[in-house]
Design a protein around this motif. Structure first.
Motif, PDB file in Angstrom:
ATOM      1  N   ASN A 179      21.891  34.854  25.215  1.00 22.17           N
ATOM      2  CA  ASN A 179      22.867  35.516  24.345  1.00 22.17           C
ATOM      3  C   ASN A 179      23.995  34.570  23.955  1.00 22.17           C
ATOM      4  O   ASN A 179      24.484  34.605  22.823  1.00 22.17           O
ATOM      5  N   ALA A 180      24.421  33.733  24.894  1.00 22.88           N
ATOM      6  CA  ALA A 180      25.475  32.765  24.590  1.00 22.88           C
ATOM      7  C   ALA A 180      25.031  31.818  23.483  1.00 22.88           C
ATOM      8  O   ALA A 180      25.801  31.498  22.574  1.00 22.88           O
ATOM      9  N   VAL A 181      23.783  31.386  23.555  1.00 23.19           N
ATOM     10  CA  VAL A 181      23.255  30.485  22.537  1.00 23.19           C
ATOM     11  C   VAL A 181      23.087  31.225  21.208  1.00 23.19           C
ATOM     12  O   VAL A 181      23.499  30.742  20.154  1.00 23.19           O
ATOM     13  N   ALA A 182      22.513  32.419  21.255  1.00 23.03           N
ATOM     14  CA  ALA A 182      22.207  33.167  20.027  1.00 23.03           C
ATOM     15  C   ALA A 182      23.447  33.702  19.326  1.00 23.03           C
ATOM     16  O   ALA A 182      23.515  33.713  18.098  1.00 23.03           O
ATOM     17  N   HIS A 183      24.428  34.162  20.088  1.00 21.81           N
ATOM     18  CA  HIS A 183      25.579  34.849  19.490  1.00 21.81           C
ATOM     19  C   HIS A 183      26.897  34.119  19.663  1.00 21.81           C
ATOM     20  O   HIS A 183      27.900  34.528  19.081  1.00 21.81           O
ATOM     21  N   GLY A 184      26.905  33.078  20.475  1.00 22.06           N
ATOM     22  CA  GLY A 184      28.165  32.393  20.750  1.00 22.06           C
ATOM     23  C   GLY A 184      28.197  30.942  20.358  1.00 22.06           C
ATOM     24  O   GLY A 184      29.112  30.224  20.722  1.00 22.06           O
ATOM     25  N   GLY A 185      27.197  30.494  19.629  1.00 18.43           N
ATOM     26  CA  GLY A 185      27.176  29.101  19.221  1.00 18.43           C
ATOM     27  C   GLY A 185      26.431  28.231  20.206  1.00 18.43           C
ATOM     28  O   GLY A 185      25.421  27.637  19.882  1.00 18.43           O
ATOM     29  N   HIS A 186      26.904  28.171  21.427  1.00 15.37           N
ATOM     30  CA  HIS A 186      26.209  27.465  22.494  1.00 15.37           C
ATOM     31  C   HIS A 186      26.819  27.845  23.835  1.00 15.37           C
ATOM     32  O   HIS A 186      27.935  28.344  23.912  1.00 15.37           O
ATOM     33  N   LEU A 187      26.058  27.605  24.859  1.00 13.62           N
ATOM     34  CA  LEU A 187      26.487  27.872  26.224  1.00 13.62           C
ATOM     35  C   LEU A 187      27.425  26.751  26.649  1.00 13.62           C
ATOM     36  O   LEU A 187      27.047  25.589  26.613  1.00 13.62           O
ATOM     37  N   THR A 188      28.659  27.093  27.031  1.00 15.11           N
ATOM     38  CA  THR A 188      29.605  26.050  27.443  1.00 15.11           C
ATOM     39  C   THR A 188      29.663  25.890  28.953  1.00 15.11           C
ATOM     40  O   THR A 188      29.982  24.813  29.441  1.00 15.11           O
ATOM     41  N   ALA A 189      29.372  26.947  29.702  1.00 16.92           N
ATOM     42  CA  ALA A 189      29.387  26.860  31.166  1.00 16.92           C
ATOM     43  C   ALA A 189      28.718  28.090  31.760  1.00 16.92           C
ATOM     44  O   ALA A 189      28.602  29.135  31.112  1.00 16.92           O
ATOM     45  N   VAL A 190      28.294  27.938  33.005  1.00 13.89           N
ATOM     46  CA  VAL A 190      27.752  29.031  33.795  1.00 13.89           C
ATOM     47  C   VAL A 190      28.424  28.974  35.160  1.00 13.89           C
ATOM     48  O   VAL A 190      28.588  27.894  35.729  1.00 13.89           O
ATOM     49  N   THR A 191      28.821  30.138  35.665  1.00  9.82           N
ATOM     50  CA  THR A 191      29.454  30.208  36.979  1.00  9.82           C
ATOM     51  C   THR A 191      28.720  31.226  37.838  1.00  9.82           C
ATOM     52  O   THR A 191      28.390  32.319  37.377  1.00  9.82           O
ATOM     53  N   LEU A 192      28.470  30.858  39.090  1.00  5.61           N
ATOM     54  CA  LEU A 192      27.968  31.777  40.104  1.00  5.61           C
ATOM     55  C   LEU A 192      29.046  31.887  41.161  1.00  5.61           C
ATOM     56  O   LEU A 192      29.584  30.879  41.614  1.00  5.61           O
ATOM     57  N   ASP A 193      29.345  33.109  41.548  1.00  2.00           N
ATOM     58  CA  ASP A 193      30.423  33.365  42.495  1.00  2.00           C
ATOM     59  C   ASP A 193      29.930  34.386  43.520  1.00  2.00           C
ATOM     60  O   ASP A 193      29.665  35.530  43.170  1.00  2.00           O
ATOM     61  N   ILE A 194      29.792  33.949  44.768  1.00  2.47           N
ATOM     62  CA  ILE A 194      29.357  34.843  45.838  1.00  2.47           C
ATOM     63  C   ILE A 194      30.582  35.363  46.578  1.00  2.47           C
ATOM     64  O   ILE A 194      31.406  34.592  47.057  1.00  2.47           O
ATOM     65  N   VAL A 195      30.677  36.675  46.649  1.00  2.00           N
ATOM     66  CA  VAL A 195      31.695  37.336  47.450  1.00  2.00           C
ATOM     67  C   VAL A 195      30.944  38.077  48.556  1.00  2.00           C
ATOM     68  O   VAL A 195      30.342  39.116  48.305  1.00  2.00           O
ATOM     69  N   PRO A 196      30.931  37.509  49.777  1.00  2.00           N
ATOM     70  CA  PRO A 196      30.154  38.125  50.858  1.00  2.00           C
ATOM     71  C   PRO A 196      30.657  39.529  51.200  1.00  2.00           C
ATOM     72  O   PRO A 196      31.817  39.856  50.966  1.00  2.00           O
ATOM     73  N   PRO A 197      29.771  40.334  51.777  1.00  2.00           N
ATOM     74  CA  PRO A 197      30.189  41.688  52.171  1.00  2.00           C
ATOM     75  C   PRO A 197      31.177  41.644  53.326  1.00  2.00           C
ATOM     76  O   PRO A 197      31.174  40.716  54.130  1.00  2.00           O
ATOM     77  N   THR A 198      32.027  42.644  53.351  1.00  4.33           N
ATOM     78  CA  THR A 198      32.942  42.845  54.474  1.00  4.33           C
ATOM     79  C   THR A 198      32.705  44.252  55.009  1.00  4.33           C
ATOM     80  O   THR A 198      31.896  45.007  54.451  1.00  4.33           O
ATOM     81  N   ILE A 199      33.427  44.615  56.028  1.00  4.70           N
ATOM     82  CA  ILE A 199      33.315  45.981  56.549  1.00  4.70           C
ATOM     83  C   ILE A 199      33.757  46.984  55.498  1.00  4.70           C
ATOM     84  O   ILE A 199      33.184  48.058  55.357  1.00  4.70           O
ATOM     85  N   GLU A 200      34.764  46.610  54.715  1.00  6.48           N
ATOM     86  CA  GLU A 200      35.326  47.532  53.722  1.00  6.48           C
ATOM     87  C   GLU A 200      34.579  47.544  52.386  1.00  6.48           C
ATOM     88  O   GLU A 200      34.567  48.551  51.697  1.00  6.48           O
ATOM     89  N   GLU A 201      33.994  46.398  51.997  1.00  4.23           N
ATOM     90  CA  GLU A 201      33.418  46.300  50.656  1.00  4.23           C
ATOM     91  C   GLU A 201      32.045  45.624  50.689  1.00  4.23           C
ATOM     92  O   GLU A 201      31.823  44.714  51.477  1.00  4.23           O
ATOM     93  N   PRO A 202      31.155  46.060  49.793  1.00  6.63           N
ATOM     94  CA  PRO A 202      29.848  45.403  49.708  1.00  6.63           C
ATOM     95  C   PRO A 202      29.996  44.015  49.087  1.00  6.63           C
ATOM     96  O   PRO A 202      30.979  43.722  48.409  1.00  6.63           O
ATOM     97  N   GLY A 203      29.009  43.184  49.298  1.00 15.13           N
ATOM     98  CA  GLY A 203      29.017  41.851  48.710  1.00 15.13           C
ATOM     99  C   GLY A 203      28.608  41.879  47.257  1.00 15.13           C
ATOM    100  O   GLY A 203      27.970  42.817  46.783  1.00 15.13           O
ATOM    101  N   VAL A 204      28.998  40.822  46.553  1.00 14.70           N
ATOM    102  CA  VAL A 204      28.722  40.721  45.123  1.00 14.70           C
ATOM    103  C   VAL A 204      28.332  39.285  44.791  1.00 14.70           C
ATOM    104  O   VAL A 204      28.921  38.339  45.324  1.00 14.70           O
ATOM    105  N   LEU A 205      27.362  39.153  43.919  1.00 10.87           N
ATOM    106  CA  LEU A 205      27.086  37.876  43.275  1.00 10.87           C
ATOM    107  C   LEU A 205      27.455  38.061  41.814  1.00 10.87           C
ATOM    108  O   LEU A 205      26.843  38.874  41.116  1.00 10.87           O
ATOM    109  N   ARG A 206      28.483  37.339  41.373  1.00 13.58           N
ATOM    110  CA  ARG A 206      28.879  37.411  39.962  1.00 13.58           C
ATOM    111  C   ARG A 206      28.223  36.252  39.221  1.00 13.58           C
ATOM    112  O   ARG A 206      28.334  35.101  39.609  1.00 13.58           O
ATOM    113  N   VAL A 207      27.524  36.590  38.153  1.00 13.15           N
ATOM    114  CA  VAL A 207      26.881  35.620  37.279  1.00 13.15           C
ATOM    115  C   VAL A 207      27.631  35.656  35.956  1.00 13.15           C
ATOM    116  O   VAL A 207      27.768  36.722  35.356  1.00 13.15           O
TER     117      VAL A 207
END
Length: 151
Positions: free
Chosen positions: A60-88
């Motif tokens: 989608n970045a290539v098709a609608h945004g001209g080109h892909l400038t960067a990609v980030t992966l961000d892991i937020v491990p689970p805690t007792i209070e909150e589930p973990g998340v992988l943000r792409v």
């Protein structure tokens, strides 16, 4: 879709810029993402899902945004209070924020369309997704995947 990015409590983050990728940036970033996620103990299901949403966001970045400038992966491990998340996240220079509604026309020939399903796939596979405009014309489109307790 959300237009704000929740504040992360990240422990593991990586960003690949267009300059750090080869001649086939979408292929290269998928390969690097797989290696990076496996090195952090992620299971096959999470890695496969991350690779799929990364491919869709990148395309989608290539098709609608001209080109892909960067990609980030961000892991937020689970805690007792909150589930973990992988943000792409995929970054591009396109001015327009994506809309899931724009991808669905309601036409009867919709199953025969060759494009316009990527964001629906991302929405179906992720806990949440969104887009934010950054520094004028740049934008970031992101999704959060559930990060298993055992990872």
């Amino acid at each position: 879709m959300s237009t704000t990015t929740p504040r992360a409590r990240s422990c593991h983050t990586v960003t690949w810029t267009r300059q750090s990728l080869g001649e086939q940036p979408l292929r290269d970033v998928r390969f690097r993402a797989r290696q990076w996620l496996f090195a952090r103990g992620c299971d096959d299901d999470l890695v496969d899902t991350a690779e799929l949403v990364l491919a869709e966001l990148g395309a989608n970045a290539v098709a609608h945004g001209g080109h892909l400038t960067a990609v980030t992966l961000d892991i937020v491990p689970p805690t007792i209070e909150e589930p973990g998340v992988l943000r792409v996240s995929a970054h591009d220079t396109g001015p327009d924020l994506p809309s899931l509604g724009a991808a669905r026309t309601g036409r009867t020939d919709e199953p025969l369309r060759e494009c316009g399903r990527g964001l629906g796939i991302v929405a179906a596979l992720s806990r949440t997704w969104g887009a934010v405009r950054q520094q004028g014309r740049h934008k970031q489109v992101w999704c959060d995947l559930s990060f298993p307790q055992h990872a």
